[in-house]
Scaffold this active site. Structure first.
Site, short mmCIF file in Angstrom:
data_model
loop_
_atom_site.label_atom_id
_atom_site.label_comp_id
_atom_site.label_asym_id
_atom_site.label_seq_id
_atom_site.Cartn_x
_atom_site.Cartn_y
_atom_site.Cartn_z
N TYR A 177 6.60 7.90 -12.13
CA TYR A 177 7.88 8.50 -11.76
C TYR A 177 8.28 9.68 -12.62
O TYR A 177 8.91 10.61 -12.14
CB TYR A 177 8.99 7.44 -11.84
CG TYR A 177 8.92 6.44 -10.72
CD1 TYR A 177 9.52 6.71 -9.50
CD2 TYR A 177 8.24 5.24 -10.87
CE1 TYR A 177 9.46 5.81 -8.44
CE2 TYR A 177 8.16 4.34 -9.82
CZ TYR A 177 8.77 4.63 -8.61
OH TYR A 177 8.69 3.74 -7.57
N ARG A 226 2.48 -0.39 2.03
CA ARG A 226 2.35 -1.35 0.94
C ARG A 226 3.62 -2.20 0.89
O ARG A 226 4.72 -1.67 0.74
CB ARG A 226 2.17 -0.61 -0.39
CG ARG A 226 2.25 -1.52 -1.60
CD ARG A 226 2.04 -0.77 -2.92
NE ARG A 226 2.16 -1.71 -4.02
CZ ARG A 226 3.03 -1.62 -5.03
NH1 ARG A 226 3.85 -0.58 -5.12
NH2 ARG A 226 3.09 -2.55 -5.96
N GLU A 248 3.23 -3.91 -11.80
CA GLU A 248 3.86 -3.61 -13.09
C GLU A 248 4.08 -4.83 -13.97
O GLU A 248 5.24 -5.16 -14.30
CB GLU A 248 5.19 -2.88 -12.87
CG GLU A 248 5.08 -1.61 -12.04
CD GLU A 248 6.38 -0.80 -12.01
OE1 GLU A 248 7.41 -1.29 -12.48
OE2 GLU A 248 6.34 0.35 -11.52
N HIS A 251 5.43 -9.11 -6.62
CA HIS A 251 6.32 -8.02 -7.02
C HIS A 251 7.62 -8.68 -7.52
O HIS A 251 8.69 -8.47 -6.98
CB HIS A 251 6.55 -7.07 -5.85
CG HIS A 251 7.04 -5.70 -6.24
ND1 HIS A 251 6.45 -4.54 -5.80
CD2 HIS A 251 8.08 -5.31 -7.01
CE1 HIS A 251 7.11 -3.49 -6.27
NE2 HIS A 251 8.10 -3.92 -7.02
N ASN A 260 1.84 3.48 -10.69
CA ASN A 260 3.19 3.87 -10.32
C ASN A 260 3.66 4.90 -11.33
O ASN A 260 3.77 4.61 -12.52
CB ASN A 260 4.15 2.67 -10.36
CG ASN A 260 3.81 1.63 -9.30
OD1 ASN A 260 2.98 1.88 -8.41
ND2 ASN A 260 4.46 0.48 -9.38
N GLU A 269 3.12 3.93 -6.18
CA GLU A 269 4.55 4.26 -6.11
C GLU A 269 4.78 5.61 -6.76
O GLU A 269 4.21 5.92 -7.81
CB GLU A 269 5.42 3.25 -6.86
CG GLU A 269 5.59 1.92 -6.19
CD GLU A 269 6.49 0.97 -6.99
OE1 GLU A 269 7.37 1.46 -7.73
OE2 GLU A 269 6.28 -0.24 -6.86
C1 FCB Z 1 9.31 0.39 -9.98
C2 FCB Z 1 9.29 -0.87 -9.16
C3 FCB Z 1 9.86 -0.70 -7.77
C4 FCB Z 1 11.07 0.21 -7.75
C5 FCB Z 1 10.81 1.49 -8.52
C6 FCB Z 1 11.96 2.45 -8.54
O1 FCB Z 1 9.29 0.04 -11.33
O2 FCB Z 1 7.98 -1.35 -9.03
O3 FCB Z 1 10.14 -1.98 -7.25
O4 FCB Z 1 12.18 -0.46 -8.19
O5 FCB Z 1 10.44 1.19 -9.84
#
Ligand code: FCB
Length: 453
Positions: free
Chosen positions: A301, A78, A167, A122, A299, A360
């Site tokens: 995290y 990607r 995002e 992006h 995404n 992500e």
């Molecule tokens: C996300 C972004 C990506 C990267 C990660 C850590 O928010 O999409 O570009 O910076 O965080």
């Protein structure tokens, strides 16, 4: 002994990057300035005043990078396209050299048997459009459609997976609200039309993609955290609701035809972010935004605990995990894999997308190469392994998760953090541009090969 974890047969294993974070060549071969060029060139905006001027020099080293992907056995990649590299003025005359770059990249990927997933936006808006108001004005959404048309006419015969935006909430709230990201405006009143025009441009772009790129799939990528109230008090629960509303539901609800959520509209009114109501919403917009999509990209995290400031709040009962690298990455974001199972289940069973991708997920750890060139990033491998188990649980619960993209293939320019945060499974020496496969990359290679571990 732990059970074996095996993924569905067609599960796609990938890695992700973004144009501004890796390409460099910010003013080469006719590329126009982006808002991120302007922002990073403004002293004091980025840690250490780092810029993406060179970054991973991927614009020059892309062949080597495809070689590394091949070595890992990556099945999908990607990446995003730099809009001002193709349209230096944001619209109008295209830059042939930019088109050639991405065309060769796609050919190189296909020759290596790697499926390209292209993100159209992006975050690197052409500065020329920003000068006319950027995403605050509707005309930028119109220009985005022109840009989408150009990209999909050029690459649509070979690229079959398209992501309109990455995002959008981050662009709206951090680019125009807190000002931590480009273009660095600080007014939450601006975030509202910005969010709307990003969503509108998504709605307009999807049919253009399908027209120009036959048999392709199109979707959007949203960021989602696992939002948890820090106690059972009303104040904490309400704060978690607000947080989730602002970052996720404000975007997901209109995409799935529910319009803007009324509770969040009320929150925005209270913070005086909607002085003229939703006057930027024109007839038919909500229908446009609700265009059917083929998938949603998420995404994920970390977990976010919501703790409200009220003096008479209840004692906190939910606590973060110990402050050790096993549980905390260097951002510092908590390593909380259960949240990944949670968000996958929530999004699927609530919104019923046809399928989902994790577009992500990954961890920042700065473990450097040792004298032999090995990078013993055990904490990253642990993060990945625990999140893969979490994905597997969601799949077993019936979530049609079709693939996973590690953030990131390479260490790269981490926005306001500059080069201080390293998310890559490949170490980049920014002085020499040498790449080293980290141990996590070697471990990932085996996961891909076995489709599990
Ligand atoms: C996300 C972004 C990506 C990267 C990660 C850590 O928010 O999409 O570009 O910076 O965080």
């Amino acid at each position: 002994m732990a059970n074996k974890i095996i993924f569905p047969k067609d599960f796609l294993w990938g890695a992700a990057t973004a144009s501004y974070q890796i390409e460099g060549a910010w003013n080469k071969h006719g590329k126009g300035e982006s808002t991120w060029d302007r922002f990073t060139h403004t002293p004091g905006k980025i840690r250490n005043n780092d810029t993406g001027d060179v970054a991973d020099d991927h614009y020059r080293l892309w062949k080597k990078d495809i070689g590394l992907m091949k070595k890992l056995g990556l099945q999908a990649y990607r990446f995003s396209i730099s809009w001002p590299r193709l349209l230096p003025n944001g619209r109008g005359k295209p830059n042939q050299k930019g088109l050639d770059f991405y065309s060769r990249l796609v050919d190189g990927l296909l020759a290596a048997d790697i499926t390209p997933f292209v993100t159209l936006f992006h975050w690197d808006t052409p500065q020329k459009l920003e000068d006319e108001g950027g995403w605050i004005v509707r005309s930028t959404a119109e220009s985005f459609v022109e840009y989408t048309d150009l990209v999909t006419r050029t690459l649509g015969d070979r690229v079959k997976n398209w992501i309109t935006h990455n995002e959008p909430s981050v662009v709206a709230w951090m680019g125009y609200g807190s000002g931590v990201h480009a273009p660095g405006l600080m007014d939450y009143k601006l975030s509202m039309p910005v969010a709307h025009h990003l969503l509108l441009s998504h709605g307009w772009a999807v049919p253009v993609i399908h027209r120009n790129s036959p048999n392709s799939e199109a979707g959007i990528t949203l960021n989602i955290g696992w939002k948890v109230p820090a106690s059972n008090s009303f104040a904490d629960i309400d704060l978690a609701r607000q947080d989730d509303g602002r970052w996720f539901r404000w975007f997901a609800d209109p995409i799935y035809g529910r319009g803007y959520p009324s509770d969040v509209t009320e929150d925005f009114r209270k913070m005086a972010a909607l002085p003229n109501g939703l006057d930027f919403v024109k007839d038919g917009d909500m229908k446009t935004i609700a265009v059917p999509t083929d998938f949603i990209g998420l995404n994920y995290y970390s977990r976010n605990l919501s703790r409200a400031g009220e003096k008479d709040n209840d004692p906190q009962t939910i606590f973060p995990q110990p402050q050790t690298p096993e549980y905390w990455t260097e951002m510092p974001w908590e390593n909380y894999p259960d949240g990944l199972t949670g968000v996958l289940g929530r999004v699927y069973f609530n919104y019923n997308p046809l399928k989902l991708y994790i577009t992500e997920n990954g961890a920042s750890y700065s473990t450097p190469p040792d004298e032999k060139g090995n990078v013993l990033d055990v904490h990253r491998t642990n993060y990945l392994r625990t999140h893969f188990v979490a994905m597997q649980r969601a799949i077993q619960a019936g979530v049609p998760l079709a693939g996973y993209f590690i953030w990131s293939l390479l260490d790269n320019f981490e926005w306001s953090h500059g080069y201080s945060q390293r998310f890559g499974i490949i170490w980049v020496d920014y002085k020499t541009q040498k790449r080293y496969l980290k141990d996590s990359a070697k471990w990932y290679k085996n996961v891909i090969k076995k489709n599990g571990f």
